[in-house]
Write an enzyme that holds these catalytic residues in place. Sequence first.
Site, PDB file in Angstrom:
ATOM      1  N   ASP A 192       0.867  -1.174   0.000  1.00  0.00           N
ATOM      2  CA  ASP A 192       0.000   0.000   0.000  1.00  0.00           C
ATOM      3  C   ASP A 192       0.908   1.229   0.000  1.00  0.00           C
ATOM      4  O   ASP A 192       2.103   1.134   0.280  1.00  0.00           O
ATOM      5  CB  ASP A 192      -0.889  -0.042   1.250  1.00  0.00           C
ATOM      6  CG  ASP A 192      -1.741   1.199   1.405  1.00  0.00           C
ATOM      7  OD1 ASP A 192      -2.278   1.659   0.381  1.00  0.00           O
ATOM      8  OD2 ASP A 192      -1.866   1.701   2.525  1.00  0.00           O
TER       9      ASP A 192
ATOM     10  N   GLU B 151      -2.572  21.362   0.355  1.00  0.00           N
ATOM     11  CA  GLU B 151      -3.192  22.675   0.546  1.00  0.00           C
ATOM     12  C   GLU B 151      -2.745  23.293   1.861  1.00  0.00           C
ATOM     13  O   GLU B 151      -2.457  24.493   1.944  1.00  0.00           O
ATOM     14  CB  GLU B 151      -4.716  22.513   0.513  1.00  0.00           C
ATOM     15  CG  GLU B 151      -5.460  23.771   0.160  1.00  0.00           C
ATOM     16  CD  GLU B 151      -6.923  23.496  -0.149  1.00  0.00           C
ATOM     17  OE1 GLU B 151      -7.690  23.265   0.802  1.00  0.00           O
ATOM     18  OE2 GLU B 151      -7.297  23.497  -1.332  1.00  0.00           O
TER      19      GLU B 151
ATOM     20  N   PHE C 160     -11.053  21.280  -7.229  1.00  0.00           N
ATOM     21  CA  PHE C 160     -10.144  20.303  -7.839  1.00  0.00           C
ATOM     22  C   PHE C 160     -10.840  18.947  -7.946  1.00  0.00           C
ATOM     23  O   PHE C 160     -11.481  18.498  -7.007  1.00  0.00           O
ATOM     24  CB  PHE C 160      -8.892  20.164  -6.974  1.00  0.00           C
ATOM     25  CG  PHE C 160      -7.845  19.260  -7.556  1.00  0.00           C
ATOM     26  CD1 PHE C 160      -6.803  19.770  -8.319  1.00  0.00           C
ATOM     27  CD2 PHE C 160      -7.892  17.886  -7.345  1.00  0.00           C
ATOM     28  CE1 PHE C 160      -5.842  18.942  -8.856  1.00  0.00           C
ATOM     29  CE2 PHE C 160      -6.928  17.050  -7.890  1.00  0.00           C
ATOM     30  CZ  PHE C 160      -5.899  17.583  -8.645  1.00  0.00           C
TER      31      PHE C 160
ATOM     32  N   LYS D 150      -4.339  26.935  -9.900  1.00  0.00           N
ATOM     33  CA  LYS D 150      -3.203  26.044  -9.633  1.00  0.00           C
ATOM     34  C   LYS D 150      -3.588  24.641 -10.110  1.00  0.00           C
ATOM     35  O   LYS D 150      -4.743  24.233 -10.011  1.00  0.00           O
ATOM     36  CB  LYS D 150      -2.859  26.024  -8.141  1.00  0.00           C
ATOM     37  CG  LYS D 150      -3.949  25.470  -7.232  1.00  0.00           C
ATOM     38  CD  LYS D 150      -3.535  25.535  -5.772  1.00  0.00           C
ATOM     39  CE  LYS D 150      -4.639  24.952  -4.871  1.00  0.00           C
ATOM     40  NZ  LYS D 150      -4.350  25.104  -3.450  1.00  0.00           N
TER      41      LYS D 150
ATOM     42  N   LYS E 188      -7.133  -5.022  -5.038  1.00  0.00           N
ATOM     43  CA  LYS E 188      -5.838  -5.306  -4.409  1.00  0.00           C
ATOM     44  C   LYS E 188      -5.687  -6.798  -4.163  1.00  0.00           C
ATOM     45  O   LYS E 188      -4.626  -7.386  -4.428  1.00  0.00           O
ATOM     46  CB  LYS E 188      -5.716  -4.544  -3.079  1.00  0.00           C
ATOM     47  CG  LYS E 188      -5.509  -3.049  -3.222  1.00  0.00           C
ATOM     48  CD  LYS E 188      -5.242  -2.414  -1.871  1.00  0.00           C
ATOM     49  CE  LYS E 188      -4.959  -0.923  -2.004  1.00  0.00           C
ATOM     50  NZ  LYS E 188      -4.564  -0.306  -0.735  1.00  0.00           N
TER      51      LYS E 188
ATOM     52  N   ASP F  95      -1.593  -0.811   5.935  1.00  0.00           N
ATOM     53  CA  ASP F  95      -1.896  -0.311   7.274  1.00  0.00           C
ATOM     54  C   ASP F  95      -3.385  -0.095   7.518  1.00  0.00           C
ATOM     55  O   ASP F  95      -3.778   0.157   8.648  1.00  0.00           O
ATOM     56  CB  ASP F  95      -1.169   1.021   7.509  1.00  0.00           C
ATOM     57  CG  ASP F  95      -1.776   2.143   6.679  1.00  0.00           C
ATOM     58  OD1 ASP F  95      -1.995   1.928   5.470  1.00  0.00           O
ATOM     59  OD2 ASP F  95      -2.063   3.216   7.234  1.00  0.00           O
TER      60      ASP F  95
END
Length: 1231
Positions: free
Chosen positions: A426, A575, A622, A645, A867, A887
Amino acid sequence: MARGRIRAKLRRSSLYTFSCIRPNDAEKEVVPHQFEGPGFSRMVYCNEPCLHGKKPLKYCSNYISTTKYNIITFLPKAIFEQFRRVANLYFLLAAILSLTSIAPFSAVSMIAPLAFVVGLSMAKEALEDWCRFIQDMKVNMRKASVHRGNGVFGNKPWMKIRVGDVLKVKKDKFFPADLLLLSSSYEDGICYVETMNLDGETNLKVKRALEVTLPFDDDVTFKDFKGTIRCEDPNPNLYNFVGNIEYDRQVYPLDPSQILLRDSKLRNTAYIYGVVIFTGHDSKVMQNATESPSKRSRIEKQTDKIIYILFSLLVLISLISSTGFAVKSKFQVPDWWYLKPQNPSTFFNPEQAALTGFFHLVTALILYGYLIPISLYVSIEVVKVLQAMFINQDIHMYDEETGTPADARTSNLNEELGQVDTILSDKTGTLTCNQMDFLKCSIGGTAYGMRSSEVELAAAKQMAMDLGRQDSELSINPIHKNGSQGSWENIGSGFGASEIELETVITSKDEKGQKSKIKGFGFEDSRLMNGNWLKEPNSDVILLFFRILALCHTAIPELNEETGSFTYEAESPDEGAFLVAAREFGFEFCKRTQSSVFVRERYPSSEKPIEREFKILNLLDFTSKRKRMSAIVRDEDGEILLLCKGADSIIFDRLSKNGRMFEEPTTKHLNEYGEAGLRTLTLAYRKLEEGEYSAWNNEFFKAKTSIGGDREALLERVSDMIERDLTLVGATAVEDKLQKGVPQCIDKLAQAGLKIWVLTGDKMETAINIGFSCSLLRQGMKQICIAMNADASEQDSKEAVKENILLQITNASQMIKLEKDPHAAFALIIDGKTLTYALEDDMKHQFLNLAVDCASVICCRVSPKQKALVTRLVKEGTGKTTLAIGDGANDVGMIQEADIGVGISGVEGMQAVMASDFAIAQFRFLERLLVVHGHWCYKRIAQMICYFFYKNIAFGLTLFYFEAFASFSGQSIYDDWYMLLFNVILTSLPVISLGVFEQDVPSEICLQFPALYQQGPRNLFFDWYRIFGWMGNGLYSSLIIFFLNIIIFYNQAFRAGGQTADMSAVGTTMFTCIIWAVNCQIALTMSHFTWIQHLFVWGSITTWYLFLFLYGMMSPLYSGNAYQILVEALAPAPIYWSTTLLVTIVCNLPYLAHISFQRSFNPMDHHIIQEIKYYKKDVEDRHMWTRERSKARQKTKIGFTARVDAKIRQLRGKMQKKHSTIAPPAAMSPS
């Protein structure tokens, strides 16, 4: 709480354009979902959990379990696990037959060892499962605030939560079940959720409650709350939810934006209220988990095959023995009058030779059972438990920050740690700590920021060492450490200095010396700090750059009363880092209202900061598709600015002709930042005319308030209209802080020959940046991106999409095959949607073949199920050992699917740890777990098992030879007690000490010579060649022990009176020879001796003599023919001692000759290292030691080593080119 109240007044939905804006009440029409039939049968009565006490509304409890067993299933399942082992099954049959009169031994001597072995193994299983149960209960006993009635909330354990309960969850707490969001501390029901545990994404998700439930914003309001939810049945899909809620005789539709999933965390929100929909194993995160598998190591599976071979040998010699006995009974026994053949029994009848032979077959199967070592499995269990204890107590894998040691949660797979071929990892929380530091920036074509990233720091030091070693080859002036600055610098002059420039690398020691580290801000450059930016040539551009950082975001400021400065609650760590950087540069974002942002700007000319207000007109947020964010603001002068941005590829396409002034230098800086493993964003702006903005805003408002499936597309199109003709300002470079030691760990694992795949739920750009940070990717590596065509995927059929993906895979495979550069490296990058097709049966093998050919593989935006599927594909497709490490709860599937699952403890949640086989606190400990403990455990277990079979064949076959010598009578040459003690006491402790303490090389040498690890994946110590070699050694030893003793004692006078030795004397001498031979053999096998090995090896031999003495002292009723045998018969006879010495030497001579020849003429890696260490050449000849170390690493194309090697090749090329350009005659002259 006061701070929460202030923040709660802000209507957060006004900050978002794409996901959270609701149309006006007059314009919208609420249409509930229409669904019927199976799959949508769940009914939830809100605030009435008592109704869910009986079927059909009774759902599973919130109790979760990751254990293999429970009280009811333990005995049947554990017994089944034990008798899956072939040897145990054989001994069970032998124990049953020992109850009959045909057994050559007593029933107790067969049943007791079996019960001991099986009982001990089951006790170990029970203990390990109990540890899992304890960890489960830590989660189940967490407290949650639950509505008890009459508007009163109280704490309850998670396990007692029921469907229909109303919960109050506070900031930074995990959700205990899947909830429907009813309201939050914000007026408009917005809340922030961190789903890192579920999908690996670090950016916060915005959830919103239905407007109809917003009034329920206080405890007392739930006194009379009632509602009915009808929704989908439990399923593993994390991103979909369909349902309706009926409240106040109205039905409202529900979607995923109202659902809060178990194991995600509430962030940036004081509290929320929610009603429980799915509990326990019905929750989506648990639906994604698979049942705890029962894993077995490859060595254990191969051991079963050896048992089959030995069992076949056992049956063969038993058939020979029974056939011989039948022939003897029919043709010779009638002539042996002393056996009384005239009185036949059921088991001995010369007239029924076939039946007699059959009964003797059963006797022989039990008699020769010593070929199959009953104590093998229990010895392995004991050894593995002790190995696990050493792993747990390894101080080098103890994390001081969290106080967490390593935890071998199951010891069954210790040796698998030494055979790993592929690691599937991961990203978030495993490789990274999800902490961003603002490190560098490019403004107006000028690069700022002197501090180097972790990648540059390690690479520069490595380069300094490597280039220093190649001084004569490259003609480079020495690189030394500047003591005054504490930095690595190239201070050479002339040709070397111009060709090789190593950036100044500020060490961590220097950081502490200068100032305390500011979280999120690692920038150092006096040109921009303390107002010095005003002296720069492009100060107006720099001002604009700082304002974009301070204004283009959706964060909320919070005043830290202790420091007086502001901290920021942002959607993403990036950010937050930008805002901290803006604050440190003197542009502090201090306040947000419904329509404005306030920034305190500090200038050297004024003592106090100037607070400026900027009106926020629009925020274009975004998304992974847009890859950019824009804020349209009006400054104090009334000027309208669009501040943007985003990714450089997106921004550069939108620049105006006049806005490209800094494009070339900025592009160069972006490439440099990318090579340094930094995450980059490009900043740009545009001035808008009032009329242009008004016309656009009308279009934008229409799109924002539209209803229908095309709303997102409309918003995207309208946003794209305004985000054009931009002017480039600069670029930022932030460092996603890797966990401590991650790059070094990956480099060491790569040198050990392991392949590393990254499977993450995060965005592709983020994953690629991290790939660069930890050197899984590097500049010059060819990236193969397999992706669906975004437009075609919506229009084309599934078959067309599959065909396109298959074509991409085929072309990529062909490109790799045609590549002629031996140093070329390829990286495969694929996203979750494309992976869905790539994992289908008709394509998955082509995908796997491509992935195996690539140096590194990164799978982005993958679900937990994907996964697990990728892990299964690698495991089954390559046939090699896989290790999965993660994790979060989203990693549970792959952890359980892999051959070995490793959980990162002490980060977020405990789901991954509870599902894992091994738990460590940091990714960097994986290096020691595999390269040291894995290497040791593999060799220990492999040598131990080989030795076990050797000693049992050497012992067991002597029984068969004597049988043949004694007319297959079923008579044993050894006393029953000798045979009982052989495996249990006399040879067990030395082999256990071999399995626990053996070290071919010390731990620090394992880490310095990582290529030693490849002995495991290549299975050098447990291949069939070595197994049959040990079996052959056992066969040879059995022949020497038996026939040498028989030859010596057959006609030789034994006692002082000239009598020959009887059966008990020969048998005891033979057994003494076996004890000496096998214990000397294990002493020759050991490379590492401690006092414990000496005690066990020589103590076992001493124990034999002590036992023989004490046993002989007992009454003949108990000792039988062994009465006083040592004192009166054997000890006084020189032939007894000389025979023991001769047989021991002859038995061990071939092995001694073999290892002497191998070490002299065909040494293995560890033999060379042992010899260097023994003669102290590592101290006396450091050059040779360094050369051997550089040889002992696998050729790899990932990691720091590969990056440095590539850099050196590049430098060599440059120098050769320069030499040929400057001095062609010299280049042509003979050398």
